[in-house]
Design a protein around this motif. Structure first.
Motif, PDB file in Angstrom:
ATOM      1  N   ILE A 195      40.373  51.172  46.847  1.00 23.40           N
ATOM      2  CA  ILE A 195      39.387  50.340  45.165  1.00 23.40           C
ATOM      3  C   ILE A 195      38.532  49.029  46.347  1.00 23.40           C
ATOM      4  CG2 ILE A 195      39.886  47.875  44.200  1.00 23.40           C
ATOM      5  CD1 ILE A 195      42.681  48.085  43.803  1.00 23.40           C
ATOM      6  N   GLU A 197      46.834  48.125  35.196  1.00 24.93           N
ATOM      7  CA  GLU A 197      45.947  49.268  35.853  1.00 24.93           C
ATOM      8  C   GLU A 197      44.724  48.854  36.441  1.00 24.93           C
ATOM      9  OE1 GLU A 197      47.015  52.038  34.670  1.00 24.93           O
ATOM     10  OE2 GLU A 197      48.801  51.183  33.335  1.00 24.93           O
ATOM     11  N   ARG A 198      44.161  49.642  37.278  1.00 22.45           N
ATOM     12  CA  ARG A 198      43.133  49.533  38.094  1.00 22.45           C
ATOM     13  C   ARG A 198      41.829  48.791  37.294  1.00 22.45           C
ATOM     14  NH1 ARG A 198      40.755  52.425  42.870  1.00 22.45           N
ATOM     15  NH2 ARG A 198      43.284  52.901  43.268  1.00 22.45           N
ATOM     16  N   LYS A 199      41.950  49.008  35.744  1.00 27.41           N
ATOM     17  CA  LYS A 199      41.264  48.445  35.854  1.00 27.41           C
ATOM     18  C   LYS A 199      40.862  48.644  33.939  1.00 27.41           C
ATOM     19  CE  LYS A 199      36.086  48.846  35.051  1.00 27.41           C
ATOM     20  NZ  LYS A 199      34.374  49.899  34.769  1.00 27.41           N
ATOM     21  N   ILE A 245      49.240  44.949  46.155  1.00 24.81           N
ATOM     22  CA  ILE A 245      48.394  45.656  45.764  1.00 24.81           C
ATOM     23  C   ILE A 245      48.572  46.448  47.950  1.00 24.81           C
ATOM     24  CG2 ILE A 245      46.290  46.819  46.401  1.00 24.81           C
ATOM     25  CD1 ILE A 245      45.680  45.304  43.723  1.00 24.81           C
ATOM     26  N   SER A 295      35.796  51.872  46.404  1.00 27.75           N
ATOM     27  CA  SER A 295      34.996  52.474  44.701  1.00 27.75           C
ATOM     28  C   SER A 295      33.969  51.556  44.712  1.00 27.75           C
ATOM     29  CB  SER A 295      36.390  52.298  44.122  1.00 27.75           C
ATOM     30  OG  SER A 295      36.356  50.552  43.702  1.00 27.75           O
ATOM     31  N   GLU A 299      46.287  51.342  49.257  1.00 27.90           N
ATOM     32  CA  GLU A 299      45.333  50.922  48.113  1.00 27.90           C
ATOM     33  C   GLU A 299      43.864  49.595  47.608  1.00 27.90           C
ATOM     34  OE1 GLU A 299      46.900  50.703  43.134  1.00 27.90           O
ATOM     35  OE2 GLU A 299      47.956  50.035  44.392  1.00 27.90           O
ATOM     36  N   TYR A 304      41.160  43.467  36.382  1.00 23.48           N
ATOM     37  CA  TYR A 304      40.885  44.476  37.523  1.00 23.48           C
ATOM     38  C   TYR A 304      42.601  43.912  37.939  1.00 23.48           C
ATOM     39  CZ  TYR A 304      36.566  44.964  36.659  1.00 23.48           C
ATOM     40  OH  TYR A 304      34.977  45.746  36.594  1.00 23.48           O
ATOM     41  N   LYS A 305      43.270  45.092  38.652  1.00 24.21           N
ATOM     42  CA  LYS A 305      44.912  45.370  38.557  1.00 24.21           C
ATOM     43  C   LYS A 305      44.772  43.932  39.854  1.00 24.21           C
ATOM     44  CE  LYS A 305      48.425  48.435  40.658  1.00 24.21           C
ATOM     45  NZ  LYS A 305      48.038  49.763  41.580  1.00 24.21           N
TER      46      LYS A 305
END
Length: 223
Positions: free
Chosen positions: A144, A70-72, A136, A147, A140, A90-91
């Motif tokens: 990330i 998952e992303r986080k 990744i 973000s 993406e 984190y991913k």
């Protein structure tokens, strides 16, 4: 004289034949004895109990190497949804799982803060982990990184520099994704008013944890 030589010759022939017969007979007896010893050894080995394997290959090896899918995902202090959040993974991060319990994975040793107190460890949900390394994509990765920059000062002016600096600091192990979430990005420095310098905190909020970025040169440094 000729008769004597003929007699001697006959004796030599008879002696050679006897020696040849003796040699052949002894060789045959030696072969038979060796064959008998080999058969006896084979019988003894056949009666020995078979050796047991050193490792029981029928028991599957427990998987301990995992990666964050998952992303986080939150890291909590006990294996349930009511656990206190102590941080995040984190991913793509690697995780060694030490224990599994009801869908949760323990990723740290147990700690007792006081004598007689409860054992505490760090746990994450197994739903957020996979056994294969997570790749990744470039698209993406940019998403990330962006973000982490949403609250940066002058973001539109220095977006590319901010991205590159974050990526470099994380690859070097100087910063982690959670560090950028503290401030939401880079902050304009008032200390270096004559230059376009911004800062972020990595590893804490003390002066020693402050990392500066000169957006003109792309250099990161500490005071």
């Amino acid at each position: 004289m000729k008769k004597i030589m003929i007699v001697v010759l006959i004796l030599l022939i008879l002696g050679g034949a006897g020696a040849g017969y003796y040699f052949f007979f002894m060789q045959e007896e030696a072969v038979e004895q060796e064959t008998a010893e080999t058969d006896e050894l084979a019988d003894e080995q056949g009666q020995m109990e078979p050796l047991e394997p050193i490792m029981d290959l029928s028991v599957p090896v427990e998987q301990t190497d995992f990666y964050v899918m998952e992303r986080k995902i939150p890291v909590v202090d006990k294996p349930n949804d009511d656990g206190l959040i102590e941080g995040f993974l984190y991913k793509g991060e690697y995780v060694e799982v030490l224990e599994k319990q009801n869908g949760w994975a323990r990723i740290s040793d147990y700690i007792v803060f006081e004598e007689g107190g409860m054992e505490i460890a760090q746990w994450v949900s197994l739903d957020g982990l996979v056994t294969e390394e997570v790749i990744i994509s470039d698209e993406e990765k940019i998403e990330i990184l962006d973000s982490y920059l949403v609250k940066s000062d002058d973001l539109k002016l220095h977006l590319t520099r901010f991205r590159t600096a974050i990526d470099t600091l994380m690859k070097a192990g100087d910063c982690k994704p959670g560090d950028f979430e503290e401030l939401g990005g880079w902050v304009k420095s008032v200390t270096y008013q004559s230059s376009d310098v911004y800062f972020i905190y990595c590893g804490g909020l003390k002066q020693d944890n402050k990392i500066y970025l000169n957006v003109q040169t792309g250099e990161t440094f500490k005071r």
